[in-house]
Design a protein around this motif. Sequence first.
Motif, PDB file in Angstrom:
ATOM      1  N   MET A   1       0.862  -1.185   0.000  1.00  0.00           N
ATOM      2  CA  MET A   1       0.000   0.000   0.000  1.00  0.00           C
ATOM      3  C   MET A   1       0.895   1.231   0.000  1.00  0.00           C
ATOM      4  O   MET A   1       1.834   1.329   0.800  1.00  0.00           O
ATOM      5  CB  MET A   1      -0.890   0.004   1.232  1.00  0.00           C
TER       6      MET A   1
ATOM      7  N   GLN B   1       0.877   5.396   0.242  1.00  0.00           N
ATOM      8  CA  GLN B   1       0.034   6.542   0.609  1.00  0.00           C
ATOM      9  C   GLN B   1       0.855   7.827   0.576  1.00  0.00           C
ATOM     10  O   GLN B   1       2.086   7.798   0.700  1.00  0.00           O
ATOM     11  CB  GLN B   1      -0.526   6.333   2.020  1.00  0.00           C
TER      12      GLN B   1
ATOM     13  N   ASP C   1      -3.612   9.813   1.827  1.00  0.00           N
ATOM     14  CA  ASP C   1      -4.438   9.368   0.700  1.00  0.00           C
ATOM     15  C   ASP C   1      -3.712   8.254  -0.051  1.00  0.00           C
ATOM     16  O   ASP C   1      -2.491   8.321  -0.248  1.00  0.00           O
ATOM     17  CB  ASP C   1      -4.695  10.528  -0.279  1.00  0.00           C
ATOM     18  N   ALA C   2      -4.469   7.271  -0.496  1.00  0.00           N
ATOM     19  CA  ALA C   2      -3.844   6.175  -1.253  1.00  0.00           C
ATOM     20  C   ALA C   2      -3.364   6.687  -2.602  1.00  0.00           C
ATOM     21  O   ALA C   2      -4.062   7.477  -3.258  1.00  0.00           O
ATOM     22  CB  ALA C   2      -4.845   5.052  -1.452  1.00  0.00           C
TER      23      ALA C   2
ATOM     24  N   LEU D   1      -2.504   5.873  -6.380  1.00  0.00           N
ATOM     25  CA  LEU D   1      -2.943   4.821  -7.301  1.00  0.00           C
ATOM     26  C   LEU D   1      -2.108   4.758  -8.578  1.00  0.00           C
ATOM     27  O   LEU D   1      -2.324   3.877  -9.412  1.00  0.00           O
ATOM     28  CB  LEU D   1      -4.413   5.039  -7.675  1.00  0.00           C
TER      29      LEU D   1
ATOM     30  N   ARG E   1      -2.248  -3.036  -9.336  1.00  0.00           N
ATOM     31  CA  ARG E   1      -3.559  -2.924  -8.681  1.00  0.00           C
ATOM     32  C   ARG E   1      -4.545  -3.928  -9.286  1.00  0.00           C
ATOM     33  O   ARG E   1      -5.473  -4.375  -8.629  1.00  0.00           O
ATOM     34  CB  ARG E   1      -4.103  -1.509  -8.822  1.00  0.00           C
TER      35      ARG E   1
ATOM     36  N   ASN F   1      -8.388  -5.575  -3.189  1.00  0.00           N
ATOM     37  CA  ASN F   1      -8.591  -4.190  -2.768  1.00  0.00           C
ATOM     38  C   ASN F   1      -7.826  -3.296  -3.739  1.00  0.00           C
ATOM     39  O   ASN F   1      -6.587  -3.302  -3.769  1.00  0.00           O
ATOM     40  CB  ASN F   1      -8.058  -4.027  -1.340  1.00  0.00           C
ATOM     41  N   LYS F   2      -8.561  -2.544  -4.517  1.00  0.00           N
ATOM     42  CA  LYS F   2      -7.923  -1.815  -5.621  1.00  0.00           C
ATOM     43  C   LYS F   2      -7.140  -0.580  -5.165  1.00  0.00           C
ATOM     44  O   LYS F   2      -6.641   0.170  -6.001  1.00  0.00           O
ATOM     45  CB  LYS F   2      -8.975  -1.402  -6.668  1.00  0.00           C
ATOM     46  N   LEU F   3      -7.039  -0.367  -3.873  1.00  0.00           N
ATOM     47  CA  LEU F   3      -6.143   0.686  -3.384  1.00  0.00           C
ATOM     48  C   LEU F   3      -4.734   0.131  -3.195  1.00  0.00           C
ATOM     49  O   LEU F   3      -3.811   0.875  -2.896  1.00  0.00           O
ATOM     50  CB  LEU F   3      -6.644   1.243  -2.045  1.00  0.00           C
TER      51      LEU F   3
END
Lengths: 767, 204
Positions: free
Chosen positions: B57, B59, B65-66, B68, B112, B117-119
């Motif tokens: 992950m 951020q 905020d994630a 992407l 992703r 979980n697409k984050l």
Amino acid sequence: MSPISQAILSSWSFDPKMTLGIVALLVLYLRGWLVLHRTLPARFPRWRLFAFAGGLVVLWLAIASPLDAFSSLLLSAHMVQHLLLMSVAPPLILLGAPLLPLLRGLPRKIARDGVAPFLIWPALRRLGNALINPLTCWIVMAVTLSAWHVPAAFDLALRSPGWHKVEHACFFGASVLFWWPVVRPFPSKPQWPLWSVPVYLLATDLLNTALSAILTFSDHVLFRPYLEAPRLFGTTALSDQSCAGVIMWVPGSLVFLIPAALMAMQYLSAGHLLVRPGRTALKPVYVPPLPGTKTPFDLLRMPIIGPFFRAQSGRRFMQAVLFMAAIAVTIDGLFGPQVSSMNLAGVLPWTYGRAFAIIALLAAGNFFCMACPFMFFRELGRRLGLRQRSWPQALRSKWFAIVLLVLFFWCYEVFGLWDKPIWTARLIINYFLAALMIDALFRGASFCKYVCPIGQFQFVASLVSPLEVKVRQADVCASCKTHDCLRGNERQRGCEMNLHLPRKSGNLDCTFCLDCVRACPHENIGIMAVVPGMDLVRDAPRSSIGRLSRRLDIGALALVFVFAGFANPAFMTAPVVAFQDAVAARLGLDSPLAVTRVLLLVALVFLPGTLALAAAYGSRVASHVSVGARELFCRFSLSLVPLGAAMWAGHFLFHLSTAWGSAWTVVQRAAKDTGWPLLKSRDGELVSPLLGADAMHVLQTLVLDAGLLLTFYLMWRVALTYASRGQDALRLLAPWAAISIGLYAFGIWIFLQPMQMRGMADTMSRL
Amino acid sequence: MNRVGYILALSMLGLSLGDARADGGIMRAHEVQGPFVVTIFTASEPQQGSPVDVTVMVQERDSNDAILDATVKLILTPPARSLAKPVEEVCGTWGTAGFDPNSERFTVAATRRLASNKLLYAAPIKLDVAGTWQLRASIQREGDVVKISCSLPVSPPPHKLIGLLPYLILPALMVALFAVNQWLRRQSLGKLPSPLTPQARPAC
């Protein structure tokens, strides 16, 4: 929509096992509901169907939606997931009154003979009544709810996907129990009075309130993984926990309070006497018998497929396709590269042909014989006008075919047919010549009935096929005087295998040629659904075959089929190959070929013969039944067929999965060699197996499980035809069951061994 | 739905696809570096030869905020003195792995698309050697590159039979159920009066 929102909304996880389970359950319910809705529309109105379907959808959403993907990062998402699992899905499912529809949805025989004895078993009924006692339900719910909210247990579920599933299963199971006394799904009777239900719900709400208050007002994070998890959406772990507590408190409490209020109102209203313990205000309902016997499925009555099979041209088309394939395989085998994985003769018959044939046999019927590629040569032989003789009386049994079948398996291993395209081509040519010669000289379908080893394999395997060519209505045949299905008429010949349809039973010797279908003037013959293998339980005289209990040759054929099913893949495994090498080295032989020859004869002839004879005499002595060992040999040998067919299927599915995609590259190679390049070749691209190794092991084990269980069931039914007492029947079948278990264990061992790929791996790496 | 349909549907229920799709299980590393906050998750007990889900992950350091649109690569170093070789299966069927013979490392891209979980960025990988692997995640975005490392203990695989145990027990379970079923049926049949007994005859 922001990219983050988009990402969140697309975070679905698809669990095929659970999805298929839910769909299967829904289909089962729907099938039963349709029957009950017709007979008891007041008891099973439409809203029950919608409630049940809605409950399943909510269950699926809880597991597959983004809630699950975010449950390890946000306790609030996890809490919503639990709320759906515990408070929404279970009551909806119970509102569907699922017991009767699910029971009615089962096939009649399974419901009546399989499930019903359990449902009326007093011990099980007592256990069920104890389980749905409101006190038990409340305790189970309270313990589950409290125990899984202990931080150590919750942390365990968060760290381990397996324990997470256990947690969800506990929540869902406990909730189904909990909601049972509230919803009281038909036909269960309420055990406590109606006034107790609001109390029951309020007591649970108290517990829920206590737990949610702890979550909401705690000044530290209770579940450590959420403390360590990266934070999202500007929340802290503590605020997330408080939010989860509020979700558990407010919507969680409403789920208990609203039904409690409704039931209290119902009790206080004039109609509260509608339901009382031990008495129901609803009139006793007549539960109609299970759905009546329907006309069995008939493939020939299906649209498009039925007319296709019925038409002579349909069968000719299938034969032409396989004939062309056989010609292509022969030419490529003779003149193409002598590397099996690059040659049509190495790939099409041994990887695809065998696998599709066994899949067709176990899923439908003997469609390989229907599309037999040798039929054109057989027809040619017939038209030469030399057919004066009948097949010699001495050879009118399966013994000659058994010798050929053993020889075929023996040659396959000894000469490595799979790895020598030219030998495969020569085999096909010889097959064509034999078919031409025999059908040119002898009347009837002597080649199919007494010679063709592939045909014998198909006949034996088709004993466990779910489709059979049989009469639709017996009384129509009883009034028939012409017997066209056997004798034929001016427009269509009759059955060349001498099978008279009214007395035909099972698929033995049936080539699915459908000559009988076209000859019958009453259109009374179809391809009907039957219970696989059940035909072997009966020992009635069969047309052109007689009683199976007197056909030693057919029993022996079944044994060869079964034991070859295990021997063939065993010779591919690394330990067996190493064993042959070691024995050859010990004997001072240059090549292990001699060892292979002897081992094959042991595996295909000596071992099955010895074991079966020992089992026949053993079961006779152990059970003291007054029946000959020969008869027991014949009957029980055939009972092993499902296990053998399962082993063949597991073996061929492995090859099909492993070399899936190789056909196209080989066809491209062959086309390119002949100057007709097809689509762009996929140079250098690896062909992935259809299934991974683990999934393949599971599939093979399941197939073998099914074969073993059907074998056991057939043995039991056959044993009961000789012994009326269960104990005697068990003694009778014990030696045969021991053989089955031994074969099953050997099959599992084979599947777990590393396989010699023997030229069937990806071809492109060699091109 | 006919009988065959039921059998097929029920058989499919038992099929395990064996994929790792759980988006990690436990956190292996969590670091604030450069402009990023990076967290690495993996399955709790990776086993040799089984798919292991590695998830990352990324951020924003300031807002959490994630992110992407980063490029995430996983660099896997096999246990010391292992006989790890570039096998086709190192990354299963989901991705491809590059093998650097000089440094003996595998590199695989985490995307992703492969995450539930697409984050998150995920790469299900198959590690064919037991021991402690070194896992380094390289995150790149608009000129910023950070790398964080952690170790990944991979245990030897359990015997294949253990994975098949539920399917091997199935026949025994079915036979036991059938035995009870037959016992119950015989008992209920025994309770029924025979049609030839006097009680069963209609009174004249």
